[in-house]
Write a protein that holds these residues in place. Structure first.
Motif, PDB file in Angstrom:
ATOM      1  N   HIS A  82       0.671  -1.383   0.256  1.00 25.90           N
ATOM      2  CA  HIS A  82      -0.151   0.186   0.467  1.00 25.90           C
ATOM      3  C   HIS A  82       0.949   0.892  -0.140  1.00 25.90           C
ATOM      4  O   HIS A  82       0.740   2.223  -0.763  1.00 25.90           O
ATOM      5  CB  HIS A  82      -0.860   0.687   1.238  1.00 25.90           C
ATOM      6  CG  HIS A  82      -2.066  -0.717   1.520  1.00 25.90           C
ATOM      7  ND1 HIS A  82      -3.181  -1.183   2.245  1.00 25.90           N
ATOM      8  CD2 HIS A  82      -2.180  -1.965   0.366  1.00 25.90           C
ATOM      9  CE1 HIS A  82      -3.312  -1.491   1.785  1.00 25.90           C
ATOM     10  NE2 HIS A  82      -3.534  -2.675   1.040  1.00 25.90           N
ATOM     11  N   ARG A  85       2.379   1.178  -3.175  1.00 22.19           N
ATOM     12  CA  ARG A  85       1.219   1.792  -4.292  1.00 22.19           C
ATOM     13  C   ARG A  85       0.897   3.915  -4.067  1.00 22.19           C
ATOM     14  O   ARG A  85       0.938   4.430  -5.496  1.00 22.19           O
ATOM     15  CB  ARG A  85       0.370   1.071  -4.098  1.00 22.19           C
ATOM     16  CG  ARG A  85      -1.022   1.903  -5.240  1.00 22.19           C
ATOM     17  CD  ARG A  85      -2.320   0.562  -4.924  1.00 22.19           C
ATOM     18  NE  ARG A  85      -1.877  -0.605  -5.054  1.00 22.19           N
ATOM     19  CZ  ARG A  85      -2.742  -1.941  -3.557  1.00 22.19           C
ATOM     20  NH1 ARG A  85      -3.134  -1.124  -3.661  1.00 22.19           N
ATOM     21  NH2 ARG A  85      -1.292  -2.935  -3.120  1.00 22.19           N
ATOM     22  N   HIS A  86       0.839   4.148  -2.608  1.00 17.05           N
ATOM     23  CA  HIS A  86       0.810   5.678  -2.400  1.00 17.05           C
ATOM     24  C   HIS A  86       1.970   6.030  -3.236  1.00 17.05           C
ATOM     25  O   HIS A  86       1.379   7.522  -4.147  1.00 17.05           O
ATOM     26  CB  HIS A  86       0.861   5.468  -1.079  1.00 17.05           C
ATOM     27  CG  HIS A  86       0.085   6.840  -0.404  1.00 17.05           C
ATOM     28  ND1 HIS A  86      -0.092   6.978   0.462  1.00 17.05           N
ATOM     29  CD2 HIS A  86       0.565   8.189  -1.428  1.00 17.05           C
ATOM     30  CE1 HIS A  86      -0.463   8.282   0.946  1.00 17.05           C
ATOM     31  NE2 HIS A  86      -0.372   8.765  -0.032  1.00 17.05           N
ATOM     32  N   ALA A  88       3.921   5.911  -5.839  1.00 21.48           N
ATOM     33  CA  ALA A  88       3.662   5.366  -6.793  1.00 21.48           C
ATOM     34  C   ALA A  88       2.659   6.690  -7.267  1.00 21.48           C
ATOM     35  O   ALA A  88       2.972   7.083  -8.457  1.00 21.48           O
ATOM     36  CB  ALA A  88       3.315   3.782  -8.020  1.00 21.48           C
ATOM     37  N   PHE A  89       1.553   6.032  -6.581  1.00 20.48           N
ATOM     38  CA  PHE A  89       0.677   7.812  -7.155  1.00 20.48           C
ATOM     39  C   PHE A  89       0.632   9.047  -7.519  1.00 20.48           C
ATOM     40  O   PHE A  89       1.013  10.026  -8.294  1.00 20.48           O
ATOM     41  CB  PHE A  89      -0.637   7.310  -6.480  1.00 20.48           C
ATOM     42  CG  PHE A  89      -1.692   8.521  -6.545  1.00 20.48           C
ATOM     43  CD1 PHE A  89      -2.120   8.373  -7.885  1.00 20.48           C
ATOM     44  CD2 PHE A  89      -1.851   9.212  -5.503  1.00 20.48           C
ATOM     45  CE1 PHE A  89      -3.247   9.443  -7.597  1.00 20.48           C
ATOM     46  CE2 PHE A  89      -2.709  10.415  -5.822  1.00 20.48           C
ATOM     47  CZ  PHE A  89      -3.716  10.152  -6.791  1.00 20.48           C
ATOM     48  N   VAL A  90       1.472   9.273  -5.898  1.00 25.64           N
ATOM     49  CA  VAL A  90       2.394  10.973  -5.639  1.00 25.64           C
ATOM     50  C   VAL A  90       3.488  10.794  -7.424  1.00 25.64           C
ATOM     51  O   VAL A  90       3.042  11.710  -8.147  1.00 25.64           O
ATOM     52  CB  VAL A  90       2.997  10.818  -4.785  1.00 25.64           C
ATOM     53  CG1 VAL A  90       3.589  12.498  -4.454  1.00 25.64           C
ATOM     54  CG2 VAL A  90       1.632  10.355  -3.336  1.00 25.64           C
ATOM     55  N   VAL A  92       3.148  10.028 -10.265  1.00 30.91           N
ATOM     56  CA  VAL A  92       2.316  10.358 -11.106  1.00 30.91           C
ATOM     57  C   VAL A  92       1.923  11.514 -11.299  1.00 30.91           C
ATOM     58  O   VAL A  92       2.020  12.361 -11.995  1.00 30.91           O
ATOM     59  CB  VAL A  92       1.505   8.924 -11.794  1.00 30.91           C
ATOM     60  CG1 VAL A  92       1.148   8.923 -12.664  1.00 30.91           C
ATOM     61  CG2 VAL A  92       1.817   7.673 -12.124  1.00 30.91           C
ATOM     62  N   VAL A  93       1.584  11.982 -10.260  1.00 36.31           N
ATOM     63  CA  VAL A  93       0.692  13.344 -10.203  1.00 36.31           C
ATOM     64  C   VAL A  93       1.708  13.787 -10.330  1.00 36.31           C
ATOM     65  O   VAL A  93       1.432  15.007 -10.778  1.00 36.31           O
ATOM     66  CB  VAL A  93       0.175  13.089  -8.939  1.00 36.31           C
ATOM     67  CG1 VAL A  93      -0.485  14.516  -8.340  1.00 36.31           C
ATOM     68  CG2 VAL A  93      -0.977  12.032  -8.701  1.00 36.31           C
ATOM     69  N   LEU A 118       0.918  15.955  -1.231  1.00 36.62           N
ATOM     70  CA  LEU A 118       0.740  14.715  -1.398  1.00 36.62           C
ATOM     71  C   LEU A 118       1.501  13.871  -0.982  1.00 36.62           C
ATOM     72  O   LEU A 118       1.770  13.314  -0.481  1.00 36.62           O
ATOM     73  CB  LEU A 118       0.680  14.571  -3.083  1.00 36.62           C
ATOM     74  CG  LEU A 118      -0.298  15.347  -3.523  1.00 36.62           C
ATOM     75  CD1 LEU A 118      -0.056  15.206  -5.632  1.00 36.62           C
ATOM     76  CD2 LEU A 118      -1.323  14.203  -3.513  1.00 36.62           C
ATOM     77  N   VAL A 122       2.388  11.131   1.708  1.00 33.84           N
ATOM     78  CA  VAL A 122       3.228   9.358   1.941  1.00 33.84           C
ATOM     79  C   VAL A 122       3.923   9.557   2.705  1.00 33.84           C
ATOM     80  O   VAL A 122       3.841   8.136   3.620  1.00 33.84           O
ATOM     81  CB  VAL A 122       4.233   9.787   0.259  1.00 33.84           C
ATOM     82  CG1 VAL A 122       5.393   8.337   0.442  1.00 33.84           C
ATOM     83  CG2 VAL A 122       3.478   9.752  -0.521  1.00 33.84           C
ATOM     84  N   HIS A 125       1.814   8.246   5.892  1.00 33.95           N
ATOM     85  CA  HIS A 125       1.120   6.409   5.407  1.00 33.95           C
ATOM     86  C   HIS A 125       3.116   6.327   5.921  1.00 33.95           C
ATOM     87  O   HIS A 125       2.132   5.571   6.922  1.00 33.95           O
ATOM     88  CB  HIS A 125       0.875   6.877   4.254  1.00 33.95           C
ATOM     89  CG  HIS A 125       0.439   5.338   3.444  1.00 33.95           C
ATOM     90  ND1 HIS A 125      -0.133   4.772   2.894  1.00 33.95           N
ATOM     91  CD2 HIS A 125       0.698   4.293   4.365  1.00 33.95           C
ATOM     92  CE1 HIS A 125       0.138   3.473   2.522  1.00 33.95           C
ATOM     93  NE2 HIS A 125       0.070   3.401   3.728  1.00 33.95           N
TER      94      HIS A 125
END
Length: 162
Positions: A82, A85-86, A88-90, A92-93, A118, A122, A125
């Motif tokens: 998780h 994934r978090h 990686a999302f940040v 990409v954004v 963002l 992370v 998290h």
């Protein structure tokens, strides 16, 4: 009525057997009580025969299930996934916002504002994950038990969990 009863699967019986074994490991059940209940679990044909076998254990036996080493290891693996994934999302954004900034020709780097929040998310998290791992996964376990129901839980068994 026998027509309304749902047959228990092998997986459901194994889940309840794990709860009973955890109760035996914690010392909540004697060896004789545990063996007797395990015999009843494996002899159960219907789902509604299983919950009474763990009803006198904390949280119906579910707490012991979440405290097993294999469950804790799975929690840590899921937490790493998780968090990755978090992150990686940040990333990409961040690339998308930087691209939009470059195309806009603005002098002020405006993506810094959303990127700050963002990246902060992370770090929060990761910090929560470390804290949850240090406390034995308790925060995740409480959330998990309260909001997601395993395949072994019949609808009548889930009442009062949330």
């Amino acid at each position: 009525m026998a027509g309304d009863r749902v047959r228990a699967s092998d997986k459901e019986r194994e889940q309840y057997a794990s709860m009973i074994r955890a109760g035996m490991t914690e010392g909540r059940l004697t060896l004789e009580e545990g063996e007797e209940r395990l015999t009843q679990v494996y002899a159960a044909k219907f789902r509604d025969e299983l919950p009474p076998l763990t009803a006198d254990l904390p949280e119906g036996g579910r707490r012991g299930l979440f405290e097993l080493p294999e469950t804790q290891a799975e929690f840590l693996r899921q937490g790493r996934r998780h968090l990755a994934r978090h992150g990686a999302f940040v990333a990409v954004v961040a690339v998308a916002l930087t691209g939009l900034w470059a195309l806009s020709g603005a002098h002020f780097f405006w993506p810094a504002i959303p990127l700050f929040f963002l990246v902060l998310s992370v770090f929060k998290h990761a910090r929560w994950r470390r804290w949850a791992a240090a406390s034995g996964g308790a925060p995740w376990g409480r959330w998990h038990r309260g909001h997601h129901h395993g395949p072994w839980a019949a609808a009548s068994d889930r009442q009062g969990w949330s």
